[in-house]
Design an enzyme around this catalytic site. Sequence first.
Site, PDB file in Angstrom:
ATOM      1  CE  LYS A 178      -1.972   3.005   2.021  1.00  0.00           C
ATOM      2  NZ  LYS A 178      -1.795   4.433   1.658  1.00  0.00           N
ATOM      3  N   GLY A 231       6.725   4.958   8.200  1.00  0.00           N
ATOM      4  CA  GLY A 231       5.936   6.191   8.231  1.00  0.00           C
ATOM      5  C   GLY A 231       6.138   6.897   9.553  1.00  0.00           C
ATOM      6  CB  SER A 232       4.275   9.628  11.132  1.00  0.00           C
ATOM      7  OG  SER A 232       2.993   9.058  11.185  1.00  0.00           O
ATOM      8  CB  THR A 233       6.468   8.169  15.800  1.00  0.00           C
ATOM      9  OG1 THR A 233       7.833   8.172  15.333  1.00  0.00           O
ATOM     10  CG2 THR A 233       6.419   7.481  17.146  1.00  0.00           C
ATOM     11  N   GLY A 236       2.601   4.611  13.228  1.00  0.00           N
ATOM     12  CA  GLY A 236       3.233   3.358  13.649  1.00  0.00           C
ATOM     13  C   GLY A 236       2.561   2.775  14.880  1.00  0.00           C
ATOM     14  CD  GLU A 253      12.460   0.066   7.917  1.00  0.00           C
ATOM     15  OE1 GLU A 253      13.023  -1.040   7.869  1.00  0.00           O
ATOM     16  OE2 GLU A 253      12.342   0.812   6.939  1.00  0.00           O
ATOM     17  CD  GLU A 385      10.216  12.711  11.230  1.00  0.00           C
ATOM     18  OE1 GLU A 385       9.022  12.375  11.345  1.00  0.00           O
ATOM     19  OE2 GLU A 385      11.072  11.986  10.696  1.00  0.00           O
TER      20      GLU A 385
HETATM   21  P1  NAD Z   1       2.287   8.527   7.563  1.00  0.00           P
HETATM   22  O1  NAD Z   1       2.479   7.779   8.823  1.00  0.00           O
HETATM   23  O2  NAD Z   1       1.274   9.601   7.509  1.00  0.00           O
HETATM   24  O3  NAD Z   1       1.863   7.535   6.379  1.00  0.00           O
HETATM   25  C1  NAD Z   1       2.653   6.421   6.018  1.00  0.00           C
HETATM   26  C2  NAD Z   1       1.785   5.396   5.322  1.00  0.00           C
HETATM   27  O4  NAD Z   1       0.815   4.914   6.246  1.00  0.00           O
HETATM   28  C3  NAD Z   1       1.004   5.929   4.130  1.00  0.00           C
HETATM   29  O5  NAD Z   1       0.949   4.942   3.123  1.00  0.00           O
HETATM   30  C4  NAD Z   1      -0.384   6.169   4.715  1.00  0.00           C
HETATM   31  O6  NAD Z   1      -1.403   6.097   3.738  1.00  0.00           O
HETATM   32  C5  NAD Z   1      -0.487   5.015   5.693  1.00  0.00           C
HETATM   33  N1  NAD Z   1      -1.435   5.201   6.792  1.00  0.00           N
HETATM   34  C6  NAD Z   1      -1.890   6.361   7.336  1.00  0.00           C
HETATM   35  N2  NAD Z   1      -2.739   6.101   8.345  1.00  0.00           N
HETATM   36  C7  NAD Z   1      -2.802   4.760   8.469  1.00  0.00           C
HETATM   37  C8  NAD Z   1      -3.485   3.875   9.350  1.00  0.00           C
HETATM   38  N3  NAD Z   1      -4.294   4.317  10.305  1.00  0.00           N
HETATM   39  N4  NAD Z   1      -3.292   2.545   9.206  1.00  0.00           N
HETATM   40  C9  NAD Z   1      -2.466   2.059   8.259  1.00  0.00           C
HETATM   41  N5  NAD Z   1      -1.803   2.849   7.378  1.00  0.00           N
HETATM   42  C10 NAD Z   1      -1.968   4.173   7.491  1.00  0.00           C
HETATM   43  O7  NAD Z   1       3.721   9.055   7.129  1.00  0.00           O
HETATM   44  P2  NAD Z   1       4.086   9.994   5.891  1.00  0.00           P
HETATM   45  O8  NAD Z   1       3.683  11.393   6.197  1.00  0.00           O
HETATM   46  O9  NAD Z   1       3.605   9.347   4.648  1.00  0.00           O
HETATM   47  O10 NAD Z   1       5.686   9.877   5.887  1.00  0.00           O
HETATM   48  C11 NAD Z   1       6.527  10.638   6.683  1.00  0.00           C
HETATM   49  C12 NAD Z   1       7.035   9.836   7.857  1.00  0.00           C
HETATM   50  O11 NAD Z   1       7.671   8.643   7.408  1.00  0.00           O
HETATM   51  C13 NAD Z   1       8.093  10.586   8.647  1.00  0.00           C
HETATM   52  O12 NAD Z   1       7.811  10.480  10.005  1.00  0.00           O
HETATM   53  C14 NAD Z   1       9.379   9.846   8.302  1.00  0.00           C
HETATM   54  O13 NAD Z   1      10.375   9.950   9.277  1.00  0.00           O
HETATM   55  C15 NAD Z   1       8.885   8.461   8.133  1.00  0.00           C
HETATM   56  N6  NAD Z   1       9.845   7.656   7.380  1.00  0.00           N
HETATM   57  C16 NAD Z   1      10.578   6.724   8.066  1.00  0.00           C
HETATM   58  C17 NAD Z   1      11.537   5.961   7.392  1.00  0.00           C
HETATM   59  C18 NAD Z   1      12.363   4.953   8.131  1.00  0.00           C
HETATM   60  O14 NAD Z   1      12.924   4.074   7.493  1.00  0.00           O
HETATM   61  N7  NAD Z   1      12.482   5.043   9.437  1.00  0.00           N
HETATM   62  C19 NAD Z   1      11.745   6.147   6.027  1.00  0.00           C
HETATM   63  C20 NAD Z   1      10.992   7.109   5.370  1.00  0.00           C
HETATM   64  C21 NAD Z   1      10.033   7.855   6.071  1.00  0.00           C
END
Ligand code: NAD
Length: 485
Positions: A178, A231-233, A236, A253, A385
């Site tokens: 996804k 994605g974001s903490t 997560g 991650e 962040e």
């Molecule tokens: P996000 O958490 O908003 O979204 C990430 C993904 O999760 C997207 O595909 C989104 O559609 C999905 N998502 C959103 N809500 C969800 C839910 N309730 N259940 C399941 N999936 C859901 O993050 P973002 O704004 O897309 O990305 C930025 C973040 O990603 C930053 O915090 C960045 O540090 C992190 N990031 C981490 C790494 C790593 O390897 N540690 C790498 C790249 C980005």
Amino acid sequence: MSELEIPVSRLLMDGEWTPARDKGELPVLDPATGQTIQPVALGTGADVGDAVAAARRAFPAWAATSPSERGALLARWARLVGQYVEDLARYEAQDVGKPLSGGRTNIFIARGIIEYFAGAADKLTGVTLPTRTPGYLGYTVPEPYGVCAAVIPWNVPAVLTAANVAPALAAGNTVVLKPSEVAPLAPLALAGLAREAGFPPGVLNVVTGLGADAGAALTAHPDVDHISFVGSTATGRAVMRAASANLVPVKLELGGKSPNVVFADADLDTAIPAIVQSITENAGQNCYAGSRLLVEEAIRDEVVERVAEGMRAVRLGCWDQDLDMGPLVNEPQYRRVLGFLDDAKREGARVVTGGGPADLTPNGLFVQPTVFDKVSPDMRIVREEVFGPVLAVQGFSGTREAVELMNATDFGLLACVWTNDVSRALHVAGQARAGQVAVNQFHDAGVIGFPFNMQKDSGFSRGGGYGALREYTQEKAVAVRLLDR
Ligand code: NAD
């Protein structure tokens, strides 16, 4: 070579490009202009159900496929990625807003990851175990989990597609991916090349859609056996709650607040450009971005001035101008970063350079590369962040204080130490509460298969490198008593 096209508004489902069940669409925007690049399918829970079912059907045969054959398919995929670097780089760059050469670098990294796991697929082994007396045999066998869910963000979509799909497939799992609704084009294009490479139907499925809908449905699906979330903490935590209901393992991650720790004996000619790049590459929208600069007081003024000079020299432009830094990815992200700038100024941080929007194009979401000095540990700019080109500077005196400041964060992704004293470098590396440490460089250049590890609120994973194959397998232990014959 003809242009690599992505079928409009289609999911990759069981080997076929398929519209979403309810025919929904989602526009994908170029952040520099606000124009739609092309729509993608708006997948929902029902589509996720179809994709998981396809992955489940494909799993037994894929798990039984020889690891060499799985590796050969991955190698074919990597070769196709190599043939379409320019098209893939364009999708990656335009979708996220990064300069074209940054997109190209990401595609090279993605191809390298796929190649790595192509070679590793048939080198995954268990162990034989010592026995208390003769007549017994003990061994372990790595086995794939089954259906793996991968949910990824928008900042480096091609790299994260490769990193979360290739090791899972190499180990014999099937995958439902996804991508982020904000930047799904490179993942779709890569998946199209996997299809062309000849992976059997259902082995890799892609459902584009919203996080709260398709993402939540996938991570809560009872027939998913393993979840990779990047994605974001905050998200997560939600994903981990969903995984707990089904008792499936999760790889998380998440965010970061990585420090560059600069001692007075550091080689500044090497350090300064790397520090600038660490916070302006991808407009600071990298999980490992070097968003904190910790500098020994003796050289603080010089370093701050030279870093600020470097930040002022960063050239901003749209993806196809291919300069140094593009806009932020979308309006909410732009507003969020501007909010951080306003808060820092209100809380009394000193703006050394930047500090506001950069008006380059009428609808572009550009922010000036920014340095804040005179920050205090309780400020949002130091603790949270930002995910933008915004650097917070803190001074220290001596190694002990440097280590304290380095670890004074909820995150634990990457720590970079700059010094010519090898003993001090290794001491600081040992003390860092971070999954990754870099010495006299930013991040992992020069190392093959560097594990992408996380600690604390940055998550936990064995992503990247050989460890990723372990992440995507469960270990079966077998004890045998050999009967006399
Ligand atoms: P996000 O958490 O908003 O979204 C990430 C993904 O999760 C997207 O595909 C989104 O559609 C999905 N998502 C959103 N809500 C969800 C839910 N309730 N259940 C399941 N999936 C859901 O993050 P973002 O704004 O897309 O990305 C930025 C973040 O990603 C930053 O915090 C960045 O540090 C992190 N990031 C981490 C790494 C790593 O390897 N540690 C790498 C790249 C980005």
